[in-house]
Each structure stands twice: as structure tokens, then as C-alpha cells.
Design an enzyme around this catalytic site. Structure first.
Site, PDB file in Angstrom:
ATOM      1  N   HIS A   5      -2.930   7.024   7.212  1.00 27.27           N
ATOM      2  CA  HIS A   5      -1.944   7.978   6.674  1.00 27.27           C
ATOM      3  C   HIS A   5      -2.605   9.281   6.253  1.00 27.27           C
ATOM      4  O   HIS A   5      -2.000  10.361   6.364  1.00 27.27           O
ATOM      5  CB  HIS A   5      -1.238   7.375   5.456  1.00 27.27           C
ATOM      6  CG  HIS A   5       0.009   6.615   5.767  1.00 27.27           C
ATOM      7  ND1 HIS A   5       1.077   7.171   6.433  1.00 27.27           N
ATOM      8  CD2 HIS A   5       0.369   5.330   5.492  1.00 27.27           C
ATOM      9  CE1 HIS A   5       2.043   6.267   6.557  1.00 27.27           C
ATOM     10  NE2 HIS A   5       1.638   5.143   5.997  1.00 27.27           N
TER      11      HIS A   5
ATOM     12  N   HIS B 157      -4.344   0.898   7.682  1.00 24.94           N
ATOM     13  CA  HIS B 157      -3.014   1.517   7.681  1.00 24.94           C
ATOM     14  C   HIS B 157      -2.961   2.671   6.678  1.00 24.94           C
ATOM     15  O   HIS B 157      -2.508   3.777   7.013  1.00 24.94           O
ATOM     16  CB  HIS B 157      -1.977   0.447   7.333  1.00 24.94           C
ATOM     17  CG  HIS B 157      -0.568   0.926   7.317  1.00 24.94           C
ATOM     18  ND1 HIS B 157       0.386   0.479   8.206  1.00 24.94           N
ATOM     19  CD2 HIS B 157       0.084   1.806   6.505  1.00 24.94           C
ATOM     20  CE1 HIS B 157       1.541   1.068   7.960  1.00 24.94           C
ATOM     21  NE2 HIS B 157       1.386   1.879   6.913  1.00 24.94           N
ATOM     22  N   GLU B 158      -3.418   2.424   5.453  1.00 25.90           N
ATOM     23  CA  GLU B 158      -3.305   3.459   4.416  1.00 25.90           C
ATOM     24  C   GLU B 158      -4.265   4.608   4.659  1.00 25.90           C
ATOM     25  O   GLU B 158      -3.917   5.773   4.437  1.00 25.90           O
ATOM     26  CB  GLU B 158      -3.528   2.845   3.033  1.00 25.90           C
ATOM     27  CG  GLU B 158      -2.522   1.777   2.647  1.00 25.90           C
ATOM     28  CD  GLU B 158      -1.069   2.210   2.789  1.00 25.90           C
ATOM     29  OE1 GLU B 158      -0.778   3.419   2.613  1.00 25.90           O
ATOM     30  OE2 GLU B 158      -0.224   1.356   3.093  1.00 25.90           O
TER      31      GLU B 158
ATOM     32  N   GLY C   4       0.836  -1.192   0.000  1.00 22.74           N
ATOM     33  CA  GLY C   4       0.000   0.000   0.000  1.00 22.74           C
ATOM     34  C   GLY C   4       0.866   1.236   0.000  1.00 22.74           C
ATOM     35  O   GLY C   4       2.022   1.207   0.457  1.00 22.74           O
TER      36      GLY C   4
ATOM     37  N   GLN D   8       2.782   9.890   1.470  1.00 23.00           N
ATOM     38  CA  GLN D   8       4.077   9.215   1.551  1.00 23.00           C
ATOM     39  C   GLN D   8       5.002   9.559   0.390  1.00 23.00           C
ATOM     40  O   GLN D   8       6.192   9.249   0.448  1.00 23.00           O
ATOM     41  CB  GLN D   8       3.882   7.702   1.615  1.00 23.00           C
ATOM     42  CG  GLN D   8       3.261   7.216   2.918  1.00 23.00           C
ATOM     43  CD  GLN D   8       3.164   5.726   2.952  1.00 23.00           C
ATOM     44  OE1 GLN D   8       2.204   5.143   2.443  1.00 23.00           O
ATOM     45  NE2 GLN D   8       4.161   5.074   3.533  1.00 23.00           N
TER      46      GLN D   8
ATOM     47  N   CYS E 218       6.095  -0.063   7.884  1.00 23.51           N
ATOM     48  CA  CYS E 218       5.668   1.054   7.040  1.00 23.51           C
ATOM     49  C   CYS E 218       6.841   1.513   6.200  1.00 23.51           C
ATOM     50  O   CYS E 218       7.974   1.623   6.708  1.00 23.51           O
ATOM     51  CB  CYS E 218       5.169   2.201   7.926  1.00 23.51           C
ATOM     52  SG  CYS E 218       4.628   3.662   7.011  1.00 23.51           S
ATOM     53  N   LEU E 219       6.587   1.805   4.945  1.00 26.55           N
ATOM     54  CA  LEU E 219       7.648   2.283   4.064  1.00 26.55           C
ATOM     55  C   LEU E 219       8.230   3.612   4.543  1.00 26.55           C
ATOM     56  O   LEU E 219       9.385   3.919   4.242  1.00 26.55           O
ATOM     57  CB  LEU E 219       7.102   2.447   2.637  1.00 26.55           C
ATOM     58  CG  LEU E 219       6.595   1.173   1.952  1.00 26.55           C
ATOM     59  CD1 LEU E 219       6.047   1.503   0.569  1.00 26.55           C
ATOM     60  CD2 LEU E 219       7.697   0.124   1.865  1.00 26.55           C
TER      61      LEU E 219
END
Length: 217
Positions: free
Chosen positions: A175, A171-172, A71, A76, A129-130
């Protein structure tokens, strides 16, 4: 790596996106500490022309897969819009798939997404997480959620997600509110990449909970 501009670009958003797409590819992922990750994103209401939105979505997908991740939210990559993409091939061992409810998810675009829990059951697993490279922590989340959003064609999305797909959705979407997974994590579980590889590769975090001293739902 240096981050791209933060939450409030000094140029019109469309110009900011054009400049971003003209630069490095895959798109650089903004890391924790950049204000864009801590600011609520703008509701998408046509700020980008359809062709530009399509290019941004395509670049986000390439960048998500290259990272690799399942994702990616627009903040991000430094774009303060309520936009995210998800995709998961779920190429994991059967024991992990069963324990975590991880099933393949096709590529999806989520515009202005929101979710609400379905039922009270919560489950906890290690999550990363990225934008927080090199770390993972156990995060309790709703096992099942109802997602409402628009897709890239403006069609309404109203679906229920269970297991790992529900975790990705939460999660997304978080953000887009300026929330990182660490805000919801059991901080005693925080582990480096090396510690994860050495100690906590089990399908569930029960052993980690006992050893590190945190509770599971």
C-alpha cells in the site's frame, strides 16, 4: 462513502492529520479510485509531532479493528505516510490455520517498512482489502519475508515472517508504494462476497483454480 482528501493535501500534513482526527471515528477507509492509494507515500521523518503520531496510530488501530481488518496503511485513511498497523487474533478453524500458516499477531506499528523474500517459495490464497470492499482474489505471495522497519518508539524492527503474517506484511507494505492486491492477483479468481460464501470457503484455492481456470505457484 466520500473519501478523505487524496495523496497531496493542500495543507501541511500535520494540519491534515489534526483535521482527520477531529472528524468521523472510526476513520473512514479510502476506497479504490482515490489517488492516495496509487501514489508512493512519503517516508516518515518527523512530519508529525510525537503526540500527534501517537494519536494517529491509536485511531488507525481502532479503525482497523472496527472495519474489521488485520492491517491498515496510512494511505487507506488518506494520510500519505509510510506508516501501517497490523494485528491478527487468528480466530479461524484449525484447518484454515494449518493450511494458511495463520497464527496470532500482536499489535504492531510499522514505520517506513520494507520487505524482501526469504527463499523462492510462493504460496497463493484468496485475499481481500478494506479499500476494495466486496471482492476477493487469489494472490501469489512470498511464503517468507524479512521485514525491516521502525516501531512507534523509533526502535529498529528486523524480523522474518512466515505464512499469513508474511502475507499481511506484504499487503500493507505494498500500500505504501501505491500498489493494491489486485495488481498482483490472478484476475480470473476475482470473486464477489456472495460467490466466496457460496463456493470458495475452502482453506486453499485449489478448487477455485480448477473451476475458474487459473494457475497456482
Amino acid at each position: 462513502m466520500p473519501s478523505v482528501p487524496g495523496a497531496m493535501p493542500s495543507v501541511p500534513l500535520s494540519d491534515h492529520v489534526e483535521e482527520l482526527l477531529a472528524g468521523e471515528h472510526p476513520l473512514p477507509v479510502v476506497e479504490a479510485g482515490d489517488p492516495v492509494l496509487r501514489s508512493p507515500a512519503q517516508t516518515y521523518d518527523g512530519q508529525l509531532a510525537p503526540a500527534l503520531l501517537e494519536r494517529l496510530i491509536a485511531a488507525m488501530r481502532v479503525s482497523m479493528l472496527a472495519a474489521p481488518g488485520v492491517g491498515l496503511a496510512a494511505p487507506q485513511i488518506g494520510v500519505p505516510l509510510r506508516l501501517a498497523v497490523i494485528e491478527d487474533g487468528a480466530d479461524v478453524p484449525d484447518e484454515v490455520r494449518i493450511a494458511r500458516g495463520r497464527v496470532p499477531q500482536p499489535f504492531r506499528v510499522l514505520i517506513n517498512p520494507s520487505y524482501e523474500p526469504v527463499g523462492a517459495h510462493r504460496v497463493a490464497f484468496f485475499e481481500g482489502c478494506l479499500s476494495v470492499p466486496g471482492l476477493q482474489a487469489v494472490v501469489p505471495r512470498h511464503e517468507k519475508v524479512r521485514l525491516r522497519a521502525l516501531d512507534e518508539r523509533g526502535h529498529t524492527v528486523d524480523e522474518e515472517f512466515t505464512g499469513w503474517p508474511a502475507r499481511i506484511v506484504q499487503h500493507e507494505t505494498d500500500h505504501l508504494h501505491g500498489t493494491l492486491y489486485l495488481d498482483r492477483a490472478e484476475l480470473r479468481s476475482l470473486s464477489t462476497r456472495g460467490a466466496m460464501a457460496e463456493r470458495w470457503t475452502q482453506p486453499t484455492p485449489e478448487r477455485a483454480a480448477r473451476a475458474l481456470g487459473f494457475s497456482l505457484p
